[in-house]
Every structure is written in structure tokens, then in C-alpha cells.
Scaffold this active site. Structure first.
Site, mmCIF file in Angstrom:
data_model
loop_
_atom_site.group_PDB
_atom_site.id
_atom_site.type_symbol
_atom_site.label_atom_id
_atom_site.label_comp_id
_atom_site.label_asym_id
_atom_site.label_seq_id
_atom_site.Cartn_x
_atom_site.Cartn_y
_atom_site.Cartn_z
ATOM 1 N N HIS A 167 35.618 41.138 41.763
ATOM 2 C CA HIS A 167 36.190 42.313 42.423
ATOM 3 C C HIS A 167 35.086 43.343 42.567
ATOM 4 C CE1 HIS A 167 38.802 45.461 43.714
ATOM 5 N NE2 HIS A 167 38.530 46.210 42.663
ATOM 6 N N ASP A 216 34.086 46.771 44.075
ATOM 7 C CA ASP A 216 34.500 48.033 44.687
ATOM 8 C C ASP A 216 33.455 48.514 45.683
ATOM 9 O OD1 ASP A 216 37.012 48.750 43.288
ATOM 10 O OD2 ASP A 216 35.737 48.716 41.513
ATOM 11 N N ASP A 224 43.679 45.477 43.201
ATOM 12 C CA ASP A 224 43.347 46.699 42.465
ATOM 13 C C ASP A 224 44.054 47.965 42.942
ATOM 14 O OD1 ASP A 224 42.076 48.010 40.371
ATOM 15 O OD2 ASP A 224 40.305 48.504 41.544
ATOM 16 N N HIS A 226 40.031 51.656 48.138
ATOM 17 C CA HIS A 226 41.016 52.207 47.199
ATOM 18 C C HIS A 226 40.398 53.118 46.140
ATOM 19 C CE1 HIS A 226 39.809 48.246 45.515
ATOM 20 N NE2 HIS A 226 39.828 48.887 44.367
#
Length: 1000
Positions: free
Chosen positions: A58, A60, A182, A432
């Protein structure tokens, strides 16, 4: 895409016309001889528990570090993470074992990495994709937030990422599964968009802790989400799965370099041999997980934040785990491990041919425990949220003018321009941890910098196009700080013109306020007709917030009327000079019965104020003969510092947790001054040195404007503050209110209630807050009060007949959700604390007809007119007005997208912007003729695509799912398009077209 399609590029365009249909390929042909997608999945065992191990990372797109820092692995003192090394390492490890699988999500990072690879590496990666060993899921430029994003920006960022994958890898690069592991709560509109983009399923990790417990007991962690009440099922139906561990591995089975779990030690000659113990623990974990899911297939996410930088650690241990667990099958074990992907897991669920629980609401608000509601980020970093919304409007204008101007838009008197930088900056901002406001301060600054850079590139496009359309090469000036009355040109020039570009496909009337130093001006429109204009003094609040960035003492106010998808020009001339710059402003008046009683516009609205307090007291709609009691004031909640007997949870960037259910009022009275002219009437209210407002009515307006200014929020008392405005009315709401979902469909909310489980409310304020992306309303059988916001904000209806909206947050503690710093924004201009200014628009209507007013009003705020200025007199041959449409679109139709796709083609999205139940007039199908749409473009070919423009519409096939309910979907009348060129839009339908065009 089906095999046999070629890459979309200028060199590979092939056009075939039959009945006016444009057809050409979307992606490269898959000639590898290998299979990908569902056909590449490993075989499962029907009589066993199949455990799908999904290796993933994951990444970001900015959070604790900037996008660049994350990519390069810079500033590892903040967080050890380097995306380029993750991709390097994963590719190397996939080549060592053909059974291995890996999924990748964030195209923004992959795009950057791909460009830096040699042709040999690119060929190797393409082979891995074609074999299904490297699979893309989600595929947008980023994994967008779901609470604070507007649907138009989400569609754009998904299109940007998916187009790159499609053009690079063809059908094998197309994701089958949406993957939002997420984001902090999940919006119904996102599910609807994913369904319309062709995804077969959707997986996420976060949901309310009470909801999860109920779903685990009922085995409803996998469900069918019916994400629209207007689109005919299954158009917006999306299979949705809730992952068992968020997006982390099961406890004890993390083998990244960032993890502390012991590796599998499988040499029986060594004393620390642990295979038996690892296998036992894993079998226990798998069997426990299987008890709360419905089939003999379960999924395990084997990875986490920025993992697989040394992929050998993960894969070596996973290889061993699979080998040793599966070896137990010879001794009677019924557990089968396999490398898998979310799409392979989804395929097995589909093959099970079961019925699934049906959901029709959303997953907000999200709480991870009793006092930890993730509802603060609905408002966190309100200035960035507004800048993102303005940037979206600027991007749409840039895209449209790039099309309408043709090649001249990119190369002209202002130099070479392009929109790509702005597209990528806006796409990154949807992440996000971007527009959500949950990033570190230096990362928020980087997001804003990227948007500013993108706008600089787009200004060249806008200037070139307007120069070509107007036949004038006069220098164009942009004033991006008009909201604080700063524009050096208008403040100093004795004669100038203002061009107003309207990105909406219908005419718009819009108020213009320009900083000036003169006392009297004349304004004329494009036809030379005099326009009513007035000069009003700059308010004290505006002078204080702009500081030394401008020195205009007055504002020139007039209303403009802009044509659809076009511009109009107004000429302004000074008639009388004013006094020297920056005199003292008019003194504030204490409320008195003689100083203020009402502001009145006879045509539409009447607003009254309490003469003793200076506060609003009523609002009337004179057209509909409505009147409600309406009081409005500013309050603040004391943010929790964690010293609480119930919980040590603090308010922070994510979490909203007030210490009390009763907010503190900033002031019970407002000092006031009034401005009354033929163009605008204002009551300027001053509540405290850090909270002020202008209540404003423009002539001919059907909405009341509340322009609020909040900050610096004081913290001298060592108290963090959550600042709200609250509207208290006489409307009888019975605990109900309504909010939009990402700016589109409206959802009903009820205090202390969740539609799918019996809520045990533990936070009476934060637990009743919801995201408000563009509007919210309260209503009864007679009256509806709608509030249109100019950015995403959080709000709720805590008391019957009231609506509160959080405007600003200044906090002193971190909420321990990872960001590691308090939400305490300052800047060079505001070292004492950030000052934020915004607008709320209020409309009062009868409930059956209210949407006819508030939907267009919300669109005007999202896509506001753009002003450009030129100094001096206009040349006689200047073209003063232009519309890119032959005629305005019907009120129900919104032109959502008009952007250049390739040299001879443009992407067009048309949207029906009403729900099926909203309007007696506008909730009906509407037909539009594409050949009669544009004034400067001849449409010579058309083909329809899915929403994300990465599949032909007629080739988009999705899995069918059966809901576990007797409820029948509504029977909606179907309409056939009369011809290729005439397209019909039904309520809430978005249709996407690729048009081949020639400039007329």
C-alpha cells in the site's frame, strides 16, 4: 478490451464509419500467447478451505512524506519508504517463481517508474502482466478519498490512471477489481462509479467496529451494494468484500523488513526449527477466519504500507508457508494455500453461485472503537479543500478551452501550454491523505504547490484559446485572490476589460466583485449596454485577512451573464477617483433598532435580523410565499485532549471528539454595518476578532450568501477548537436530514441511527457527523432549507430543525492515527494561525421543487466562471462574446467532461443530474443530438465508452450477482436512442463518448 486491439496513438488511428459510428482500438493486442486476468488464476480445491494469499503493497501518494520523497526513498528519517525500490524488487522476485503473484494499485507511482525503465525491463514487465503474475487492481492515479472528493475529480483521476494502463498493457492491464483498502469510510457514489467503470467487485478494509461485529456473526462481510436508487439494476450494483485484517497480514505472519515476526526456519537439523509451530498457528488463523465468511474461500492480504522493498523476504517465507501447509493435506488437512489476487478470489466467490446480503446506504461515519469517530477529516485543512475545489473548476475550464481552441490553444501568443500537469496534480490531490487533510503540513504544502504549478501551465492554454477566439493578443491577467479583494490591475487601472468564461452548458448569472480605488465606474456588456454597477467599501475583515497583499479601498460590484460553454466581455472605465489608498474603514455599529432591521430583495427573498442581537431571525421566499424562523451563529467544540474518564482518545486530523455535547458560543451578539445598493445588500457581522461574516443578497438571486471568515482560532487558553456554524430553524425535521454523496445522489440521514445495525451511540456529536461534499438540507412537508457549500465539510443535524457545519479546526494534539503532528496550521502570512474564508449559499423552497434550484446552484459553485483581465481599451475588431454550444443544454443535463483525447478526438461525458424522484419537471429522460451540440466542432464519428473510458460500452461485461432479498428492483421505462447522433440520458445516468471532430 478483447484481444486483437491495438494501442491508441496518432500513428495507429484507424477510423471506420458506418451509420456515423466512430470505431478505433483502445489498447495493444495481447500477442504473448499467455493468459491474464481470471484465466491466469491458480486452480483451487472444491473440497477444501482455499486460502488466497495476496502479496501487495500500500503506497500512499503522499502522507508523511511528499510524493517525490516516497518515490525516491528520501527523508527516511520520517518514514522508511521508497516506491522505486519496491517495484524493482518485486519484478526481480516474480521472475524467480512463476507461481508467485503481486498486485499493484497506484498508477501515479507506477507511471513514473515505468518511464525510467529500459526497453528490456519494460518488455519483461509486460510479459509478467500478460501472464497474470503482476496484476493491477483499482488502477486510478491514486486510491482516492471517498468522503471529501467530488465525483467529477474522482472520474478524472480514475480515467487518467486507467488510460495509461490500457494504452501500455491492453486488456491484461485492465483492473477487474476496485481496491480501497485505506480510505476512512466508504461512499455510495464511489460504488456506483466503480460499477459504471466495469469493475466486477470492490474490496475495502475499514468499516465501523459495530458494523463489522454484526456482519461477522451474520457472515455478511461480503455483500451486494446497490449504489443508486435511480439507475436500473444492475447498472450500479457492485459486489463488495470486507477484508479480514484491514489490509495487513494476519497477526504473526508479516515477513517484511519492517516487521518483527520470526521467519520460517525449516531446517530440521537446527535447534530453532519452527515449521510445525508456524503451520499450527496458520491453520488456526485460517479456520477462525473461515467461520465468519460464507464460502470455502478466504483472502489474506500479505503486505502493508510500503512493504516489499526487499521482496525476497516476503516471497521466500510465503513459498515455504504454502509448501508446508499444503504438505499437511497428506495427513488429512483440509486447508489449501495458493498465491492469488483479489480478482481470482472474486472469481471463486462468483462461482459459488450464492445469494448475498443487499446494502443500499453507505459506510459513513466510520469508527474504529466507541469514542474514535473518523469524522474530523471531513473538515480538516479547509483551505486546502477549497483550493482543490477551485483547481477542479480551473482544470475543467482548461480542458474545455483546449478543445474549443484546437491546436492554437497549445501554441499561441502566450507560448506553449498543456493541461497534463494540472491533470496529474488534481489526480494526486484526490488521494485519501491529500484533500482529506490527513497529511503532514509539509506534504499539504506540496499538494498545493503542485496545483499551483498545474494552473500556471493551464493559464497558457486558457490565454491562447481566448486570444484565438477573441482575435485579440492583448496580455491576459489572472487575479486568483479576488476572495480577499486583491487584483493589482483593477485596483490601479482607469480602463480595463474582464472576460467571464462559463464552463457550464447553460447560461449563468454571476456576481463579480473587483477591488478598485475609484469612487465611480461605468460598466458595459459585450453589446455596449450599460450595466448597473455599484462601489462598496472593502470590509474591515477583508482588509485584515489580506494584510499587505493589496490596498484597494473599494469593491466594484456588478452581475454578469455568461453564455453556455463560452465567454462574454465587460468593459470598465473609471469615472471618478477615490481617496488615497487604505483609509480607516467605517466604524462598526452596535446593534440597535434603528441601525438594522432587514435586508430585502422584493423579487425573491427577504431576510430579517434581530435588532437586539444583529443575528439572522427569518428567511422568506417571496415567490413561493414561504417563511421560516432562521437563526445562525458561530460556536466551537472543545477538542478532547485525551484526559477523559471514558477514553484517552484525542481530536486530531482524522478524529473528531469534542469534550462536551454543548458547544461554546463565540458571541451572542454581532456588531454590524450595512451596505444597501441596487446591486447588492449586505449586513456585515463581527462576532469576535477571529470570527466575522457577511450576509449578502444580490439582486435577482434566489440564494442567500453567508461569507464567513474564521481565524486565527485562538489557542492561548490551551484548548483545541472545532469551529462550527449552526442554523436553527422552525422546520420540523423529526431527526432527519440529507447530505449528498460525492456531489451526486442524496442520502437520508437520521440522528443516532444506522440502517443496517442497531447503533449503540457513544459519541452524540461526532457519531452524527457526515461528509457534506456540495450540499445538505433539512425539510418537512412544507419547507426545505438547502445549504450549498463551497468545499467538502463535515456536518450534522444534532437538534431537530437545525443543521450545523464544521468550518475550521485547530488542534493541539495528534490523534495517534499515524500523521504524528497536531492539526495546527500556520503560514508565513498567518504565523498566529490560519485564517479561512468561505461561502455558504442558502435556498428556501417547497420540497417537491427544491432540487430544481439547489442542483444547478451547487454546479455553479463547483464550476464557477473564470475571470481574466486585460488593461486598457479593447481593439475594435475584438470578438467580445462566444459560446462553444449551438444552444444551451436542457436543465437536467450537465456537460461533465470535454477534454482532448488525441489529435482528432475528444472525450465527452454528458450527465443527467437529477435523481428519479427529485423533480416533477427534470427527473425525466432527456435526448441530446451530438452533431448539433457544438458551435465550432463538427462531430464526424462517435463511439460510446464506459464511465472510465477504458472499454467500449457494448463490450463491457460484468459478473452478475444475486441479492439475498425479495425486494424487486424498480421497473423503469426504457428508451431507445432514436439514432446514432441522438443520445438519451435517464435520471442519474452518465454517458461517455469518444468523438472524432473537425474544427469548423
Amino acid at each position: 478490451m478483447a484481444a486483437g486491439q491495438q494501442q491508441l496513438s496518432v500513428a495507429s488511428f484507424f477510423f471506420f464509419f458506418f451509420s456515423g459510428v466512430l470505431t478505433f482500438p483502445l489498447g495493444p493486442e495481447n500477442k504473448s500467447g499467455h493468459v491474464c486476468g481470471y484465466e491466469s488464476c491458480h486452480v483451487t480445491k472444491h473440497n477444501m478451505l482455499n486460502v488466497h494469499l495476496v502479496p501487495h503493497t500500500h503506497d500512499d501518494v503522499g502522507w508523511l512524506k511528499t510524493v517525490d520523497q516516497y518515490y525516491y526513498g528520501d527523508r527516511n528519517d520520517i518514514q522508511h519508504a521508497g516506491v522505486q525500490y519496491i517495484l524493482d524488487s518485486v519484478v526481480d522476485q516474480l521472475l524467480k517463481n512463476p507461481d508467485r503473484r503481486f498486485i499493484y494499485v497506484e498508477t501515479a507511482f507506477f507511471f513514473r517508474w515505468w518511464k525510467q525503465q529500459s526497453s528490456g525491463v519494460q518488455q519483461t514487465v509486460t510479459q509478467l502482466v500478460n501472464q497474470g503474475r503482476l496484476e493491477f487492481v483499482n488502477g486510478g492515479w491514486c486510491m482516492s478519498d471517498e468522503a471529501t472528493t467530488h465525483y467529477s475529480a474522482v472520474i478524472d483521476q480514475m480515467t487518467l490512471g486507467l488510460r495509461f494502463l490500457n494504452e501500455t498493457f491492453g486488456s491484461c492491464g485492465r483492473p477487474r477489481v476496485a481496491w480501497h483498502i485505506d480510505p476512512f469510510g466508504h461512499a455510495r457514489e464511489h460504488a456506483s462509479m466503480f460499477a459504471q467503470m466495469g469493475y466486477d467487485g470492490f474490496f475495502f478494509g475499514r468499516l465501523d467496529y459495530q458494523d463489522r461485529v454484526r456482519r461477522m456473526l451474520a457472515k455478511e462481510q461480503e455483500l451486494l451494494w446497490r449504489a443508486s436508487d435511480s439507475l436500473t439494476p444492475p447498472a450500479a450494483d457492485l459486489f463488495t468484500g470486507i477484508l479480514p485484517n484491514g489490509y495487513n497480514p494476519p497477526e504473526g505472519f508479516c515477513w517484511d523488513q519492517s516487521c518483527d515476526d520470526p521467519p520460517i526456519r525449516d531446517d530440521p537439523d537446527l535447534e530453532d526449527y519452527n515449521v510445525d509451530e508456524v503451520v499450527r498457528r496458520f491453520l488456526d488463523t485460517a479456520n477462525d477466519q473461515a467461520t465468519v465468511y460464507k464460502t470455502n474461500h478466504i483472502i489474506m492480504t500479505m503486505g502493508s504500507d510500503f512493504q516489499y522493498e526487499n521482496a525476497n523476504l516476503w516471497y521466500k517465507n510465503l513459498d515455504k508457508l504454502i509448501h508446508h501447509v499444503n504438505a499437511r493435506q497428506g495427513n488429512g488437512s483440509k486447508v489449501h494455500l495458493l498465491y492469488s489476487t483479489p480478482s481470482c478470489y472474486l472469481q471463486e466467490l462468483h462461482r459459488a453461485n450464492l445469494t448475498w446480503a443487499l446494502k443500499t446506504d453507505d459506510f459513513f461515519p466510520y469508527a474504529d472503537s466507541a469514542h474514535d469517530f473518523w469524522t474530523g477529516f471531513f473538515t480538516s485543512r479547509p483551505a486546502l479543500k477549497r483550493y482543490e475545489r477551485v483547481s477542479n473548476s480551473n482544470l475543467q475550464t482548461c480542458n474545455q478551452l483546449e478543445v474549443l481552441g484546437g491546436p492554437a490553444s497549445r501554441k499561441g501568443p502566450y507560448g506553449e501550454g498543456e493541461s497534463q500537469t494540472m491533470k496529474e496534480a488534481m489526480a494526486v490531490a484526490q488521494h485519501h491523505d491529500a484533500v482529506s487533510g490527513t497529511e503532514k503540513q509539509h506534504v499539504a504544502n506540496d499538494y498545493a504547490r503542485r496545483l499551483a504549478t498545474g494552473w500556471q501551465h493551464c493559464q497558457v492554454v486558457v490565454s491562447n484559446t481566448l486570444a484565438a477566439l477573441s482575435r485579440s493578443s492583448a496580455e491576459r491577467i489572472y487575479c486568483d485572490n479576488l476572495n480577499i479583494s486583491v487584483c493589482p490591475l483593477t485596483a490601479s487601472s482607469k480602463q480595463f476589460s474582464v472576460s467571464v468564461y462559463n464552463p457550464l452548458a447553460r447560461p449563468v448569472t454571476w456576481p463579480v466583485r473587483l477591488p478598485v480605488n475609484g469612487e465611480s465606474y461605468s460598466v458595459s456588456d459585450a453589446k455596449g449596454k450599460a450595466v448597473d454597477c455599484q462601489v462598496v467599501p472593502v470590509s474591515r475583515a477583508t482588509r485584515e485577512v489580506r494584510k499587505n497583499r493589496g490596498h484597494a479601498v473599494n469593491e466594484l460590484v456588478f452581475q454578469v451573464q455568461a453564455p453556455p460553454l463560452g465567454y462574454t466581455t465587460y468593459s470598465v472605465s473609471l469615472l471618478q477617483n477615490g481617496p488615497p489608498p487604505a483609509p480607516p474603514g467605517p466604524a462598526l455599529q452596535q446593534p440597535s433598532r434603528t441601525s438594522i432591521c432587514c435586508v430585502r430583495v422584493l423579487q425573491f427573498l427577504r431576510v430579517t435580523f434581530d435588532p437586539d442581537t444583529g443575528l439572522l431571525s427569518s428567511l422568506s421566499n417571496l415567490e413561493t410565499n414561504q417563511s421560516i424562523k432562521l437563526t445562525q451563529n458561530f460556536y466551537w467544540y472543545n477538542a478532547s485532549d485525551g484526559n477523559n474518564s471514558e477514553s484517552n482518545q484525542m481530536s486530531g486530523a482524522y478524529i473528531f471528539r469534542p469534550n462536551s455535547s454543548t458547544p461554546f458560543i463565540i458571541s451572542r451578539m454581532a456588531k454590524t454595518e450595512t451596505v444597501q445598493t441596487s446591486v447588492v445588500q449586505e449586513v456585515r457581522q463581527w462576532f469576535s476578532p477571529w470570527a466575522s461574516q457577511v450576509v449578502r443578497l444580490y439582486t435577482d438571486s434566489r440564494a442567500l450568501e453567508l461569507e464567513w471568515t474564521v481565524g486565527p482560532v485562538p489557542i492561548d487558553d490551551s484548548l483545541g477548537k472545532e469551529v462550527i456554524t449552526r442554523l436553527d430553524t422552525s422546520i420540523k425535521t423529526s431527526g432527519l436530514f440529507y447530505t449528498d454523496s460525492n456531489g451526486r445522489e442524496v442520502l437520508q440521514r437520521r440522528k443516532d441511527f444506522r440502517p443496517t445495525w442497531n447503533l449503540k451511540q457513544s459519541e452524540p456529536i461526532a457519531g452524527n457527523y457526515y461528509p457534506i461534499n456540495s450540499r445538505a438540507f433539512i425539510k418537512d412537508d412544507v419547507d426545505q432549507l438547502t445549504v450549498v457549500t463551497d468545499r467538502s465539510q463535515g456536518g450534522g443535524s444534532i437538534q431537530n430543525g437545525s443543521l450545523e457545519i464544521m468550518l475550521h479546526r485547530r488542534l493541539l494534539y495528534d490523534d495517534v492515527r499515524g500523521v504524528g503532528e497536531p492539526l495546527n496550521e500556520t503560514s508565513n502570512i498567518f504565523p498566529q494561525g490560519l485564517v479561512v474564508r468561505g461561502r455558504l449559499l442558502l435556498s428556501l423552497e417547497r420540497p417537491p421543487a427544491a432540487a430544481d434550484t439547489h442542483r444547478p446552484l451547487a454546479q455553479e459553485v463547483v464550476l464557477q466562471p473564470m475571470l481574466t483581465f486585460t488593461d486598457g481599451a479593447l481593439s475594435p475588431d475584438t470578438r467580445l462574446e462566444f459560446s462553444g454550444l449551438q444552444a444551451a443544454l436542457p436543465p437536467a443535463v450537465h456537460l461533465l467532461t470535454l477534454t482532448q483525447w488525441d489529435s482528432d478526438s475528444v472525450l465527452l461525458r454528458l450527465e443527467h443530474q437529477f435523481q428519479i424522484w427529485e423533480s416533477e419537471v427534470n427527473s425525466r429522460p432527456v435526448t441530446v443530438n451530438l452533431q448539433k451540440l457544438f458551435s465550432t466542432l463538427e462531430v464526424v464519428g462517435v463511439s460510446e465508452l464506459n464511465l472510465s473510458a477504458n472499454q467500449w460500452k457494448d463490450e463491457m461485461k460484468r459478473y452478475d450477482w444475486t441479492p439475498q432479498t425479495d425486494k424487486k428492483p424498480p421497473l423503469l421505462k426504457t428508451f431507445e436512442d432514436p439514432s446514432t447522433w441522438e443520445v438519451t440520458l435517464r435520471p442519474m445516468e452518465i454517458r461517455t463518448f469518444l468523438l472524432r471532430v473537425h474544427l469548423r
